[in-house]
Design an enzyme around this catalytic site. Sequence first.
Site, PDB file in Angstrom:
ATOM      1  N   HIS A  76       0.845  -1.211   0.000  1.00 23.72           N
ATOM      2  CA  HIS A  76       0.000   0.000   0.000  1.00 23.72           C
ATOM      3  C   HIS A  76       0.868   1.243   0.000  1.00 23.72           C
ATOM      4  CE1 HIS A  76       0.421   0.863   4.407  1.00 23.72           C
ATOM      5  NE2 HIS A  76       0.417  -0.444   4.544  1.00 23.72           N
TER       6      HIS A  76
ATOM      7  N   ASP B 281      -0.289   4.465   1.025  1.00 24.94           N
ATOM      8  CA  ASP B 281      -0.609   5.473   2.031  1.00 24.94           C
ATOM      9  C   ASP B 281       0.133   5.167   3.325  1.00 24.94           C
ATOM     10  OD1 ASP B 281      -2.332   3.171   2.359  1.00 24.94           O
ATOM     11  OD2 ASP B 281      -3.445   4.325   3.856  1.00 24.94           O
TER      12      ASP B 281
ATOM     13  N   ASP C  76       6.430   0.810   6.829  1.00 25.60           N
ATOM     14  CA  ASP C  76       5.017   0.511   6.617  1.00 25.60           C
ATOM     15  C   ASP C  76       4.377   1.556   5.712  1.00 25.60           C
ATOM     16  OD1 ASP C  76       2.426  -0.450   6.884  1.00 25.60           O
ATOM     17  OD2 ASP C  76       2.136   0.388   8.876  1.00 25.60           O
TER      18      ASP C  76
ATOM     19  N   GLU D 267      -5.055   1.848   2.984  1.00 24.44           N
ATOM     20  CA  GLU D 267      -4.953   0.736   3.923  1.00 24.44           C
ATOM     21  C   GLU D 267      -4.971   1.202   5.373  1.00 24.44           C
ATOM     22  OE1 GLU D 267      -3.208  -2.337   6.511  1.00 24.44           O
ATOM     23  OE2 GLU D 267      -2.450  -0.317   6.144  1.00 24.44           O
ATOM     24  N   GLU D 268      -4.399   2.361   5.638  1.00 27.68           N
ATOM     25  CA  GLU D 268      -4.257   2.817   7.018  1.00 27.68           C
ATOM     26  C   GLU D 268      -5.529   3.449   7.580  1.00 27.68           C
ATOM     27  OE1 GLU D 268      -1.893   1.903   8.656  1.00 27.68           O
ATOM     28  OE2 GLU D 268       0.005   1.916   7.580  1.00 27.68           O
TER      29      GLU D 268
ATOM     30  N   GLU E 250     -10.058   3.996   6.415  1.00 24.56           N
ATOM     31  CA  GLU E 250     -11.215   3.194   6.000  1.00 24.56           C
ATOM     32  C   GLU E 250     -10.989   2.669   4.582  1.00 24.56           C
ATOM     33  OE1 GLU E 250     -13.705   2.270   7.941  1.00 24.56           O
ATOM     34  OE2 GLU E 250     -12.732   3.318   9.591  1.00 24.56           O
TER      35      GLU E 250
ATOM     36  N   HIS F 269       3.870   2.928  12.858  1.00 27.70           N
ATOM     37  CA  HIS F 269       2.793   3.729  13.449  1.00 27.70           C
ATOM     38  C   HIS F 269       3.281   4.609  14.602  1.00 27.70           C
ATOM     39  CE1 HIS F 269      -0.899   1.252  11.892  1.00 27.70           C
ATOM     40  NE2 HIS F 269       0.148   1.121  11.085  1.00 27.70           N
TER      41      HIS F 269
END
Length: 450
Positions: free
Chosen positions: A89, A91, A123, A154-155, A157, A419
Amino acid sequence: MDVDEIVRKASDAMPELVRDLGHLVAIPSIAFPGYPAEPVERMGQVTLDLFQKAGFRDARLMEVPSGYPPIYAELPGPEGSPVVVLYAHYDVQPAPPEQGWSSDPWTPTRKADGRIYGRGAADDISGLIAHLGTMRVFDGQPPCTVKLILEGMEETESNLEAFVEAHPELFSCDLFIVCDMGNLRVGDPVFTTALRGDVACIVKVSTLQHPLHSGIFGGPTPDAMMALARLLATLHDETGDVAVEGVTTGSWAGEQFSEENLRASADVLDGVMLTGSGEVGDRLWAHPSINAIGVDMMNIAGSSNVLIPEASAKISMRIVPGADPVKELDALVTHLETHAPWGAKVEVTRTKEAPPFRCSTDGPGYAAARWALEQAFGKPVGEAGSGGSIPLLRTLQQAAPNAEFILWGAEDTALSRIHASDESVDPGEIERLVVAQALLLQRLTETPSA
Protein backbone atom coordinates in the site's frame (compact mmCIF):
# COMPACT_ATOMS: atom_id res chain seq x y z
CA MET A 1 19.09 -17.15 -13.34
CA ASP A 2 20.82 -18.99 -10.53
CA VAL A 3 20.81 -17.85 -6.91
CA ASP A 4 24.13 -16.04 -7.16
CA GLU A 5 23.02 -13.99 -10.16
CA ILE A 6 19.78 -12.96 -8.45
CA VAL A 7 21.74 -11.98 -5.34
CA ARG A 8 24.11 -9.90 -7.48
CA LYS A 9 21.31 -8.17 -9.40
CA ALA A 10 19.48 -7.34 -6.17
CA SER A 11 22.65 -5.85 -4.71
CA ASP A 12 23.25 -3.79 -7.87
CA ALA A 13 19.67 -2.49 -7.69
CA MET A 14 19.86 -1.30 -4.09
CA PRO A 15 21.35 2.20 -4.55
CA GLU A 16 18.51 3.22 -6.86
CA LEU A 17 15.94 1.46 -4.69
CA VAL A 18 17.16 3.38 -1.63
CA ARG A 19 16.85 6.63 -3.57
CA ASP A 20 13.30 5.67 -4.58
CA LEU A 21 12.46 4.86 -0.97
CA GLY A 22 13.71 8.28 0.12
CA HIS A 23 11.70 10.00 -2.59
CA LEU A 24 8.51 8.26 -1.42
CA VAL A 25 9.14 8.86 2.30
CA ALA A 26 9.28 12.58 1.56
CA ILE A 27 5.64 12.56 0.39
CA PRO A 28 3.21 12.82 3.36
CA SER A 29 0.63 10.49 1.83
CA ILE A 30 -1.81 10.42 4.77
CA ALA A 31 -5.20 9.22 3.54
CA PHE A 32 -6.96 9.97 6.83
CA PRO A 33 -9.94 12.37 6.75
CA GLY A 34 -8.91 15.96 7.37
CA TYR A 35 -5.49 15.69 5.73
CA PRO A 36 -4.74 17.28 2.33
CA ALA A 37 -5.48 15.17 -0.73
CA GLU A 38 -2.63 16.45 -2.90
CA PRO A 39 0.21 14.47 -1.27
CA VAL A 40 -1.75 11.21 -1.45
CA GLU A 41 -2.61 11.84 -5.09
CA ARG A 42 1.03 12.72 -5.81
CA MET A 43 2.18 9.55 -4.04
CA GLY A 44 -0.19 7.49 -6.18
CA GLN A 45 1.10 9.07 -9.38
CA VAL A 46 4.79 8.78 -8.45
CA THR A 47 4.30 5.14 -7.45
CA LEU A 48 2.40 4.46 -10.67
CA ASP A 49 5.23 5.94 -12.75
CA LEU A 50 7.84 3.83 -10.96
CA PHE A 51 5.99 0.58 -11.59
CA GLN A 52 5.20 1.43 -15.19
CA LYS A 53 8.91 1.97 -15.82
CA ALA A 54 9.67 -1.30 -13.99
CA GLY A 55 7.64 -3.31 -16.50
CA PHE A 56 3.95 -2.96 -15.58
CA ARG A 57 3.15 -0.97 -18.68
CA ASP A 58 -0.61 -1.25 -18.19
CA ALA A 59 -0.51 -0.13 -14.54
CA ARG A 60 -3.31 2.31 -13.85
CA LEU A 61 -5.22 4.05 -11.10
CA MET A 62 -8.53 2.23 -10.83
CA GLU A 63 -11.87 3.95 -10.48
CA VAL A 64 -13.49 3.62 -7.07
CA PRO A 65 -16.72 5.17 -5.78
CA SER A 66 -14.91 7.12 -3.07
CA GLY A 67 -11.48 7.62 -1.59
CA TYR A 68 -8.04 7.24 -3.12
CA PRO A 69 -7.68 4.75 -5.97
CA PRO A 70 -5.71 1.51 -5.87
CA ILE A 71 -3.10 0.85 -8.54
CA TYR A 72 -3.68 -2.30 -10.57
CA ALA A 73 -1.66 -3.98 -13.31
CA GLU A 74 -1.18 -7.36 -14.93
CA LEU A 75 1.95 -8.56 -16.70
CA PRO A 76 1.35 -11.85 -18.55
CA GLY A 77 4.00 -14.54 -18.31
CA PRO A 78 4.44 -17.67 -20.40
CA GLU A 79 1.22 -19.51 -21.17
CA GLY A 80 0.27 -21.85 -18.36
CA SER A 81 2.65 -20.29 -15.85
CA PRO A 82 1.46 -19.62 -12.29
CA VAL A 83 -0.31 -16.36 -11.50
CA VAL A 84 1.01 -14.29 -8.59
CA VAL A 85 -0.52 -11.15 -7.06
CA LEU A 86 1.88 -8.68 -5.41
CA TYR A 87 0.26 -6.52 -2.71
CA ALA A 88 1.47 -3.43 -0.84
CA HIS A 89 0.00 0.00 0.00
CA TYR A 90 1.11 3.54 -0.77
CA ASP A 91 -0.61 5.47 2.03
CA VAL A 92 1.04 6.01 5.42
CA GLN A 93 0.17 6.86 9.01
CA PRO A 94 0.16 10.43 10.33
CA ALA A 95 3.26 11.64 12.18
CA PRO A 96 2.09 14.32 14.64
CA PRO A 97 4.75 16.32 16.51
CA GLU A 98 3.51 15.02 19.87
CA GLN A 99 4.80 11.56 18.94
CA GLY A 100 8.29 12.88 19.66
CA TRP A 101 10.30 12.16 16.52
CA SER A 102 14.08 12.66 16.79
CA SER A 103 14.28 13.57 13.08
CA ASP A 104 11.82 15.04 10.59
CA PRO A 105 9.40 12.22 9.68
CA TRP A 106 9.16 13.47 6.09
CA THR A 107 12.92 13.69 5.57
CA PRO A 108 14.46 10.24 4.95
CA THR A 109 17.40 10.05 7.36
CA ARG A 110 20.17 7.44 7.32
CA LYS A 111 21.45 7.17 10.89
CA ALA A 112 24.53 5.60 12.42
CA ASP A 113 22.80 2.23 12.81
CA GLY A 114 22.42 2.03 9.02
CA ARG A 115 18.63 2.19 9.15
CA ILE A 116 16.56 4.70 7.16
CA TYR A 117 14.16 6.72 9.30
CA GLY A 118 10.94 8.38 8.19
CA ARG A 119 7.20 7.89 8.27
CA GLY A 120 6.26 4.97 6.04
CA ALA A 121 9.87 3.87 5.51
CA ALA A 122 8.83 0.44 6.79
CA ASP A 123 5.02 0.51 6.62
CA ASP A 124 4.62 0.11 3.75
CA ILE A 125 7.02 1.91 1.44
CA SER A 126 9.45 -0.94 2.06
CA GLY A 127 6.84 -3.24 0.49
CA LEU A 128 6.55 -1.03 -2.57
CA ILE A 129 10.33 -0.98 -2.91
CA ALA A 130 10.62 -4.77 -2.51
CA HIS A 131 8.12 -5.31 -5.33
CA LEU A 132 9.88 -2.70 -7.45
CA GLY A 133 13.24 -4.36 -6.84
CA THR A 134 11.82 -7.78 -7.72
CA MET A 135 10.69 -6.46 -11.08
CA ARG A 136 14.07 -4.84 -11.73
CA VAL A 137 15.89 -8.10 -11.00
CA PHE A 138 13.95 -9.59 -13.94
CA ASP A 139 14.38 -6.46 -16.08
CA GLY A 140 10.59 -6.12 -16.14
CA GLN A 141 10.00 -9.63 -17.50
CA PRO A 142 9.24 -12.03 -14.61
CA PRO A 143 9.05 -15.76 -15.36
CA CYS A 144 5.34 -16.05 -14.53
CA THR A 145 2.19 -13.95 -14.75
CA VAL A 146 2.32 -11.19 -12.15
CA LYS A 147 -0.56 -8.98 -11.06
CA LEU A 148 -0.03 -5.87 -8.97
CA ILE A 149 -2.39 -4.28 -6.45
CA LEU A 150 -1.20 -1.27 -4.46
CA GLU A 151 -3.77 0.09 -2.04
CA GLY A 152 -4.22 3.79 -1.36
CA MET A 153 -6.26 3.64 1.87
CA GLU A 154 -4.95 0.74 3.92
CA GLU A 155 -4.26 2.82 7.02
CA THR A 156 -7.76 4.29 7.20
CA GLU A 157 -11.21 3.19 6.00
CA SER A 158 -10.14 0.88 3.19
CA ASN A 159 -12.05 0.94 -0.09
CA LEU A 160 -10.17 -2.06 -1.50
CA GLU A 161 -12.42 -4.73 -0.02
CA ALA A 162 -15.40 -3.32 -1.92
CA PHE A 163 -13.25 -3.07 -5.06
CA VAL A 164 -12.23 -6.73 -4.80
CA GLU A 165 -15.84 -7.78 -4.24
CA ALA A 166 -16.90 -5.81 -7.34
CA HIS A 167 -14.05 -7.16 -9.52
CA PRO A 168 -13.11 -10.64 -8.21
CA GLU A 169 -11.89 -11.73 -11.64
CA LEU A 170 -8.95 -9.33 -11.38
CA PHE A 171 -7.65 -11.24 -8.37
CA SER A 172 -7.82 -14.78 -9.68
CA CYS A 173 -4.40 -16.28 -8.95
CA ASP A 174 -2.37 -19.13 -7.48
CA LEU A 175 -0.49 -17.08 -4.89
CA PHE A 176 -0.81 -13.76 -3.07
CA ILE A 177 2.40 -12.16 -1.83
CA VAL A 178 1.45 -9.63 0.83
CA CYS A 179 4.48 -7.50 1.56
CA ASP A 180 3.30 -5.65 4.66
CA MET A 181 4.85 -7.69 7.49
CA GLY A 182 8.37 -8.42 8.72
CA ASN A 183 10.73 -10.56 10.72
CA LEU A 184 10.81 -10.47 14.50
CA ARG A 185 14.47 -9.42 14.36
CA VAL A 186 16.66 -8.26 11.47
CA GLY A 187 18.28 -11.19 9.71
CA ASP A 188 16.09 -13.90 11.25
CA PRO A 189 13.53 -14.89 8.58
CA VAL A 190 9.94 -15.74 9.47
CA PHE A 191 6.64 -16.09 7.69
CA THR A 192 3.64 -14.43 9.25
CA THR A 193 1.13 -17.28 9.31
CA ALA A 194 -1.63 -15.98 11.60
CA LEU A 195 -3.27 -12.62 12.25
CA ARG A 196 -5.46 -11.72 15.18
CA GLY A 197 -8.82 -10.19 14.33
CA ASP A 198 -10.15 -6.93 15.73
CA VAL A 199 -13.56 -6.15 17.19
CA ALA A 200 -14.49 -2.78 18.65
CA CYS A 201 -17.26 -0.90 20.36
CA ILE A 202 -18.00 2.37 22.14
CA VAL A 203 -19.27 2.15 25.70
CA LYS A 204 -21.05 5.13 27.26
CA VAL A 205 -21.54 5.23 31.02
CA SER A 206 -24.10 7.67 32.49
CA THR A 207 -24.83 8.48 36.14
CA LEU A 208 -26.34 11.99 36.22
CA GLN A 209 -28.67 14.16 34.18
CA HIS A 210 -26.19 17.05 34.21
CA PRO A 211 -22.87 18.13 35.81
CA LEU A 212 -22.85 18.90 39.53
CA HIS A 213 -20.55 20.84 41.87
CA SER A 214 -18.09 18.28 43.22
CA GLY A 215 -17.75 19.99 46.57
CA ILE A 216 -21.47 20.13 47.28
CA PHE A 217 -22.44 16.74 45.85
CA GLY A 218 -19.17 14.77 45.77
CA GLY A 219 -19.05 11.61 47.87
CA PRO A 220 -22.46 9.94 47.66
CA THR A 221 -23.17 11.12 44.11
CA PRO A 222 -21.65 8.79 41.46
CA ASP A 223 -19.31 10.29 38.89
CA ALA A 224 -19.53 8.76 35.40
CA MET A 225 -15.80 8.91 34.73
CA MET A 226 -15.01 7.01 37.92
CA ALA A 227 -17.72 4.47 37.06
CA LEU A 228 -16.23 4.05 33.59
CA ALA A 229 -12.76 3.57 35.10
CA ARG A 230 -14.04 0.83 37.38
CA LEU A 231 -15.86 -0.83 34.47
CA LEU A 232 -12.73 -0.79 32.30
CA ALA A 233 -10.74 -2.30 35.16
CA THR A 234 -12.98 -5.38 35.10
CA LEU A 235 -11.80 -6.26 31.58
CA HIS A 236 -8.52 -7.71 32.94
CA ASP A 237 -7.54 -9.88 35.87
CA GLU A 238 -4.70 -9.07 38.26
CA THR A 239 -2.04 -10.40 35.84
CA GLY A 240 -3.38 -8.40 32.90
CA ASP A 241 -5.05 -11.31 31.09
CA VAL A 242 -8.44 -10.64 29.50
CA ALA A 243 -11.18 -11.46 32.02
CA VAL A 244 -14.19 -11.46 29.66
CA GLU A 245 -16.15 -14.69 29.94
CA GLY A 246 -16.55 -16.54 26.64
CA VAL A 247 -13.65 -14.92 24.80
CA THR A 248 -11.40 -17.43 22.99
CA THR A 249 -7.74 -17.92 23.91
CA GLY A 250 -5.05 -20.29 22.62
CA SER A 251 -1.31 -20.98 22.43
CA TRP A 252 1.39 -20.25 19.86
CA ALA A 253 3.51 -23.09 18.46
CA GLY A 254 5.86 -21.09 16.22
CA GLU A 255 8.74 -18.68 16.84
CA GLN A 256 8.79 -16.92 20.20
CA PHE A 257 9.72 -13.36 21.12
CA SER A 258 11.63 -12.96 24.36
CA GLU A 259 10.52 -10.59 27.13
CA GLU A 260 13.79 -8.71 26.70
CA ASN A 261 13.16 -8.22 22.98
CA LEU A 262 9.60 -7.10 23.63
CA ARG A 263 10.60 -4.58 26.30
CA ALA A 264 13.26 -3.13 24.01
CA SER A 265 11.00 -3.05 20.95
CA ALA A 266 8.09 -1.47 22.79
CA ASP A 267 10.28 0.91 24.86
CA VAL A 268 8.56 -0.18 28.06
CA LEU A 269 9.64 2.11 30.91
CA ASP A 270 12.08 0.74 33.46
CA GLY A 271 10.26 -0.88 36.34
CA VAL A 272 6.97 -1.29 34.46
CA MET A 273 5.88 -4.93 34.28
CA LEU A 274 4.66 -6.74 31.17
CA THR A 275 1.02 -7.78 31.37
CA GLY A 276 -0.61 -11.17 30.95
CA SER A 277 0.67 -14.70 31.48
CA GLY A 278 2.38 -17.33 29.35
CA GLU A 279 5.03 -17.03 26.66
CA VAL A 280 5.31 -13.65 24.94
CA GLY A 281 4.36 -15.23 21.60
CA ASP A 282 1.17 -16.56 23.17
CA ARG A 283 0.29 -13.13 24.54
CA LEU A 284 1.01 -11.38 21.24
CA TRP A 285 -0.54 -13.78 18.76
CA ALA A 286 -2.72 -16.40 20.48
CA HIS A 287 -4.31 -14.58 23.41
CA PRO A 288 -6.96 -11.87 23.13
CA SER A 289 -6.07 -8.34 24.20
CA ILE A 290 -8.26 -5.38 25.15
CA ASN A 291 -7.39 -1.68 25.07
CA ALA A 292 -9.31 1.53 25.55
CA ILE A 293 -8.04 3.44 22.53
CA GLY A 294 -10.02 6.62 23.15
CA VAL A 295 -11.90 8.32 25.97
CA ASP A 296 -14.41 11.18 25.78
CA MET A 297 -15.12 13.44 28.77
CA MET A 298 -14.14 16.92 29.90
CA ASN A 299 -10.55 17.75 28.94
CA ILE A 300 -8.06 18.98 31.51
CA ALA A 301 -7.79 22.50 30.07
CA GLY A 302 -11.54 23.03 30.32
CA SER A 303 -12.12 21.17 33.56
CA SER A 304 -13.69 22.60 36.69
CA ASN A 305 -14.90 21.25 40.03
CA VAL A 306 -17.83 19.25 38.71
CA LEU A 307 -18.97 15.64 38.72
CA ILE A 308 -19.06 14.18 35.20
CA PRO A 309 -22.56 13.01 34.11
CA GLU A 310 -21.40 10.74 31.30
CA ALA A 311 -18.15 9.37 29.91
CA SER A 312 -17.38 7.16 26.91
CA ALA A 313 -14.54 4.93 25.80
CA LYS A 314 -13.75 3.19 22.53
CA ILE A 315 -12.75 -0.40 23.23
CA SER A 316 -10.63 -2.44 20.81
CA MET A 317 -10.27 -6.17 21.38
CA ARG A 318 -7.86 -8.29 19.35
CA ILE A 319 -9.19 -11.82 18.88
CA VAL A 320 -7.28 -15.00 18.22
CA PRO A 321 -7.01 -16.94 14.93
CA GLY A 322 -10.02 -19.21 14.52
CA ALA A 323 -12.35 -17.07 16.63
CA ASP A 324 -15.74 -15.83 15.37
CA PRO A 325 -15.70 -12.00 15.54
CA VAL A 326 -19.46 -11.76 16.08
CA LYS A 327 -19.39 -14.13 19.06
CA GLU A 328 -16.30 -12.48 20.53
CA LEU A 329 -17.89 -9.04 20.32
CA ASP A 330 -21.09 -10.45 21.82
CA ALA A 331 -19.07 -11.61 24.83
CA LEU A 332 -17.40 -8.21 25.22
CA VAL A 333 -20.70 -6.32 24.97
CA THR A 334 -22.34 -8.62 27.51
CA HIS A 335 -19.46 -8.06 29.92
CA LEU A 336 -19.68 -4.27 29.60
CA GLU A 337 -23.44 -4.28 30.06
CA THR A 338 -23.30 -6.41 33.21
CA HIS A 339 -20.24 -5.12 35.11
CA ALA A 340 -20.89 -1.42 35.61
CA PRO A 341 -20.63 -0.31 39.27
CA TRP A 342 -23.28 1.47 41.34
CA GLY A 343 -26.08 0.76 38.88
CA ALA A 344 -24.58 3.13 36.31
CA LYS A 345 -26.39 3.15 32.98
CA VAL A 346 -24.42 1.57 30.14
CA GLU A 347 -24.97 1.92 26.40
CA VAL A 348 -22.75 -0.03 23.97
CA THR A 349 -22.46 0.70 20.24
CA ARG A 350 -20.74 -1.94 18.09
CA THR A 351 -18.30 -0.45 15.56
CA LYS A 352 -16.10 -3.21 14.11
CA GLU A 353 -16.01 -6.97 13.49
CA ALA A 354 -12.80 -7.83 11.61
CA PRO A 355 -12.05 -11.57 11.41
CA PRO A 356 -8.70 -13.18 12.17
CA PHE A 357 -6.76 -14.98 9.45
CA ARG A 358 -4.60 -18.09 9.24
CA CYS A 359 -2.40 -19.04 6.27
CA SER A 360 -2.30 -22.55 4.87
CA THR A 361 1.28 -23.80 5.02
CA ASP A 362 1.08 -27.11 3.18
CA GLY A 363 0.88 -26.01 -0.47
CA PRO A 364 3.47 -25.75 -3.26
CA GLY A 365 3.59 -21.96 -3.07
CA TYR A 366 4.46 -22.01 0.61
CA ALA A 367 7.12 -24.68 0.02
CA ALA A 368 8.67 -22.59 -2.75
CA ALA A 369 8.58 -19.48 -0.56
CA ARG A 370 10.24 -21.30 2.33
CA TRP A 371 13.09 -22.41 0.05
CA ALA A 372 13.43 -18.89 -1.37
CA LEU A 373 13.52 -17.24 2.05
CA GLU A 374 16.10 -19.71 3.32
CA GLN A 375 18.30 -19.02 0.31
CA ALA A 376 17.95 -15.24 0.73
CA PHE A 377 18.75 -15.21 4.46
CA GLY A 378 21.04 -18.22 4.67
CA LYS A 379 19.30 -19.77 7.65
CA PRO A 380 16.15 -21.76 8.54
CA VAL A 381 12.80 -20.01 8.43
CA GLY A 382 10.39 -19.77 11.36
CA GLU A 383 6.74 -18.82 11.71
CA ALA A 384 5.35 -15.87 13.63
CA GLY A 385 1.97 -14.30 14.15
CA SER A 386 0.80 -10.74 14.07
CA GLY A 387 -1.48 -8.87 16.40
CA GLY A 388 -2.46 -6.62 13.52
CA SER A 389 -5.55 -7.32 11.43
CA ILE A 390 -5.89 -7.20 7.65
CA PRO A 391 -9.59 -7.82 6.86
CA LEU A 392 -8.73 -7.58 3.15
CA LEU A 393 -7.14 -11.04 3.28
CA ARG A 394 -10.47 -12.72 3.92
CA THR A 395 -11.98 -10.83 0.96
CA LEU A 396 -9.09 -11.89 -1.29
CA GLN A 397 -9.52 -15.47 -0.12
CA GLN A 398 -13.17 -15.36 -1.16
CA ALA A 399 -12.20 -13.98 -4.58
CA ALA A 400 -9.52 -16.67 -5.11
CA PRO A 401 -10.46 -19.57 -2.79
CA ASN A 402 -7.70 -21.88 -4.04
CA ALA A 403 -4.89 -19.36 -3.76
CA GLU A 404 -2.12 -19.51 -1.16
CA PHE A 405 -0.96 -16.53 0.88
CA ILE A 406 2.62 -15.53 1.67
CA LEU A 407 2.86 -12.78 4.31
CA TRP A 408 6.30 -11.26 4.78
CA GLY A 409 8.14 -7.96 4.53
CA ALA A 410 10.88 -5.68 5.85
CA GLU A 411 9.02 -4.34 8.91
CA ASP A 412 11.04 -6.05 11.65
CA THR A 413 9.17 -6.11 14.95
CA ALA A 414 12.24 -5.33 17.05
CA LEU A 415 13.15 -1.93 15.63
CA SER A 416 10.81 -0.70 12.87
CA ARG A 417 8.34 1.06 15.22
CA ILE A 418 5.59 1.25 12.62
CA HIS A 419 2.79 3.73 13.45
CA ALA A 420 5.04 5.25 16.15
CA SER A 421 7.81 7.85 16.33
CA ASP A 422 11.13 7.18 14.60
CA GLU A 423 9.77 4.55 12.23
CA SER A 424 12.63 3.00 10.27
CA VAL A 425 13.68 0.19 7.97
CA ASP A 426 16.89 -1.78 7.55
CA PRO A 427 17.91 -1.65 3.85
CA GLY A 428 19.45 -5.12 4.20
CA GLU A 429 16.01 -6.54 4.97
CA ILE A 430 14.68 -5.02 1.75
CA GLU A 431 17.58 -6.43 -0.26
CA ARG A 432 17.13 -9.94 1.14
CA LEU A 433 13.39 -9.69 0.51
CA VAL A 434 13.99 -8.74 -3.12
CA VAL A 435 16.17 -11.84 -3.46
CA ALA A 436 13.52 -14.02 -1.82
CA GLN A 437 10.70 -12.72 -4.01
CA ALA A 438 12.72 -13.13 -7.20
CA LEU A 439 13.72 -16.66 -6.24
CA LEU A 440 10.12 -17.46 -5.37
CA LEU A 441 8.75 -16.30 -8.73
CA GLN A 442 11.40 -18.32 -10.51
CA ARG A 443 10.86 -21.40 -8.33
CA LEU A 444 7.10 -21.32 -9.00
CA THR A 445 7.72 -21.90 -12.68
CA GLU A 446 9.39 -25.18 -11.73
CA THR A 447 6.39 -26.22 -9.57
CA PRO A 448 2.95 -27.14 -10.95
CA SER A 449 0.47 -24.33 -10.30
CA ALA A 450 -2.22 -24.86 -7.69
